[in-house]
Design a protein around this motif. Structure first.
Motif, short mmCIF file in Angstrom:
data_model
loop_
_atom_site.label_atom_id
_atom_site.label_comp_id
_atom_site.label_asym_id
_atom_site.label_seq_id
_atom_site.Cartn_x
_atom_site.Cartn_y
_atom_site.Cartn_z
N VAL A 198 0.77 -1.22 0.08
CA VAL A 198 -0.06 0.08 0.18
C VAL A 198 0.85 1.23 -0.07
O VAL A 198 1.58 1.61 0.83
CB VAL A 198 -0.94 0.18 1.27
CG1 VAL A 198 -1.65 1.20 1.23
CG2 VAL A 198 -1.75 -1.05 1.34
N VAL A 200 1.20 4.70 1.34
CA VAL A 200 0.53 5.31 2.23
C VAL A 200 0.04 6.52 1.86
O VAL A 200 -1.23 7.13 2.19
CB VAL A 200 1.47 5.49 3.40
CG1 VAL A 200 0.94 6.36 4.57
CG2 VAL A 200 1.92 4.02 3.94
N VAL A 223 -7.05 -3.42 4.69
CA VAL A 223 -5.73 -3.31 5.09
C VAL A 223 -5.20 -3.95 6.30
O VAL A 223 -4.24 -4.68 6.27
CB VAL A 223 -5.30 -1.65 4.86
CG1 VAL A 223 -3.77 -1.41 5.18
CG2 VAL A 223 -5.56 -1.31 3.26
N LEU A 231 3.63 -1.10 4.08
CA LEU A 231 3.38 0.18 4.06
C LEU A 231 4.48 0.81 3.49
O LEU A 231 5.44 1.01 3.99
CB LEU A 231 2.96 0.61 5.49
CG LEU A 231 1.49 0.00 5.95
CD1 LEU A 231 1.32 0.51 7.38
CD2 LEU A 231 0.30 0.33 5.25
N LEU A 234 5.92 5.65 4.40
CA LEU A 234 5.38 6.34 5.37
C LEU A 234 5.90 7.35 5.80
O LEU A 234 7.13 7.25 5.81
CB LEU A 234 5.25 5.15 6.61
CG LEU A 234 4.61 5.67 8.03
CD1 LEU A 234 2.98 5.80 7.87
CD2 LEU A 234 4.95 4.75 9.03
N ILE A 248 -3.53 4.70 10.64
CA ILE A 248 -2.50 4.05 10.74
C ILE A 248 -2.45 3.26 12.29
O ILE A 248 -2.00 2.30 12.35
CB ILE A 248 -1.37 5.05 10.80
CG1 ILE A 248 -1.33 5.64 9.13
CG2 ILE A 248 0.17 4.35 11.02
CD1 ILE A 248 -1.06 4.56 8.07
N THR A 262 4.13 -7.07 9.09
CA THR A 262 3.96 -5.56 8.60
C THR A 262 5.37 -5.36 8.33
O THR A 262 6.37 -5.32 9.09
CB THR A 262 3.20 -5.01 9.65
OG1 THR A 262 2.24 -5.58 10.14
CG2 THR A 262 2.86 -3.48 8.92
N PHE A 264 7.55 -1.87 6.23
CA PHE A 264 7.42 -0.32 6.15
C PHE A 264 8.65 0.25 5.26
O PHE A 264 9.73 -0.35 5.50
CB PHE A 264 7.40 0.42 7.46
CG PHE A 264 6.42 0.08 8.35
CD1 PHE A 264 5.46 0.71 8.77
CD2 PHE A 264 6.81 -1.04 9.23
CE1 PHE A 264 4.35 0.44 9.45
CE2 PHE A 264 5.95 -1.40 10.17
CZ PHE A 264 4.67 -0.62 10.48
#
Ligand code: ADP
Ligand code: MG
Length: 313
Positions: A198, A200, A223, A231, A234, A248, A262, A264
């Motif tokens: 995704v 962000v 999500v 993500l 970010l 978030i 997860t 980032f």
């Protein structure tokens, strides 16, 4: 086909048609694939069987069979059954064709299946051809090797339900952070593990546009519950207290409690991100909220600094 065959056989005995039939037969019997097949099966295939199956054999000679040699692309496949290539088989006392999937269609089907496993929201599709090997082979500085190693461990060892920490990839613009996410998603897909990437800033923008309609919650839920969530970027958004506390924060909270991996990426390291999430220096409260989100990120992912050159031109 049988009808045409009988018809052809009948016609074969009349003048002009006999000529054509003989010509067709010559053509078929001089085809290198047919010659090879008849040689290999000389003990079972009789002359009579060949005569009877001439139409099938002719069809066989016209088709693309060796690595799609007669077709420029899968879309332009010229075979009777698009994406399938014939093989000769013995059926009772005649010869027949069996159509199997051609190599190009097999590769294409495989690619489609893999792409279905990677849901990407606003991430360029070309990132999805990335591989971890390419990520470090083009530049193998320490941080990148470390990232590639951890990415490989995750991509090869993760199983649904297993508690396994993700990565927080940070570093300058253009060093390949998103590329590495794509590579992990790809390798997971090969193991049939779905993931969701995704971007962000666009996700938050879209959610803002859905406030007041009934899609907002289902978008957040989707999500929240992704098997493996990534993500991307970010900190590149203009974070509002709403984005932080209503989007978030709850997504990360849920994933923490459910042990859902997860990942980032960010241009910011943890300290810079914390500062970004505090966004307003108005009071104590914002800092506490920023700290809470930071705690969740640190719980979910190990930070790795990626260096290297900017690959964007
Ligand atoms: P970041 O997310 O860190 O800003 P990207 O992952 O978007 O950087 O990478 C920038 C560009 O370089 C993209 O077009 C990406 O496809 C390309 N790229 C990055 N790493 C590699 C690599 N190892 N091999 C080939 N292309 C790469
Ligand atoms: Mg990126």
């Amino acid at each position: 086909m049988e009808k045409i065959n009988t018809a052809l056989n009948k016609l074969a005995n009349t003048g002009q048609f006999k000529k054509r039939y003989d010509h067709l037969k010559d053509e078929v019997l001089s085809d290198p694939d047919i010659v090879l097949y008849l040689n290999e099966n000389s003990s079972t295939v009789t002359n009579e069987m060949v005569e009877k199956s001439l139409v099938k054999l002719y069809e066989f000679t016209t088709q693309s069979k060796h690595n799609c040699e007669k077709c420029p692309t899968l879309g332009e496949c010229k075979n009777v059954l698009k994406g399938y290539q014939p093989r000769l088989i013995i059926q009772g006392n005649s010869l027949d064709l069996q159509y199997d999937m051609c190599p190009r269609k097999a590769v294409d089907d495989d690619k489609k299946k893999r792409e279905k496993l990677i849901q990407s929201l606003y991430v360029p599709r070309d990132i999805l051809s990335a591989s971890i090997r390419d990520f470090y082979q083009t530049d193998s500085s320490a941080g990148r090797m470390d990232a590639a190693e951890k990415a490989t461990i995750f991509a090869t060892e993760y199983e649904a339900g297993k508690k396994q920490k993700g990565l927080y990839l940070h570093g300058q613009f253009g060093v390949g952070k998103t590329y590495l996410l794509g590579a992990i998603a790809n390798e997971l897909a090969e193991r049939k593990i779905p993931s969701m990437i995704v971007y962000v800033p666009d996700f938050l923008r879209e959610l803002k546009g859905s406030i007041g309609d009934n899609t907002l919650n289902s978008k957040i839920e989707m999500v929240k519950k992704a098997s493996v969530l990534m993500l991307d970027d970010l900190g590149a958004e203009s974070m509002t207290s709403w984005g932080r506390d209503e989007v978030i924060g709850p997504i990360l909270q849920f994933r923490m409690l459910e042990n859902l991996p997860t990942f980032f990426t960010s241009n910011f390291n943890f300290a810079e991100l914390k500062n970004h999430l505090t966004f307003s220096q108005r009071g104590e409260k914002e800092e506490v909220k920023a700290a809470r989100v930071m705690e969740r990120i640190m719980y979910l992912a190990d930070p790795i600094h990626l260096d290297g050159k900017n690959r964007r031109h």
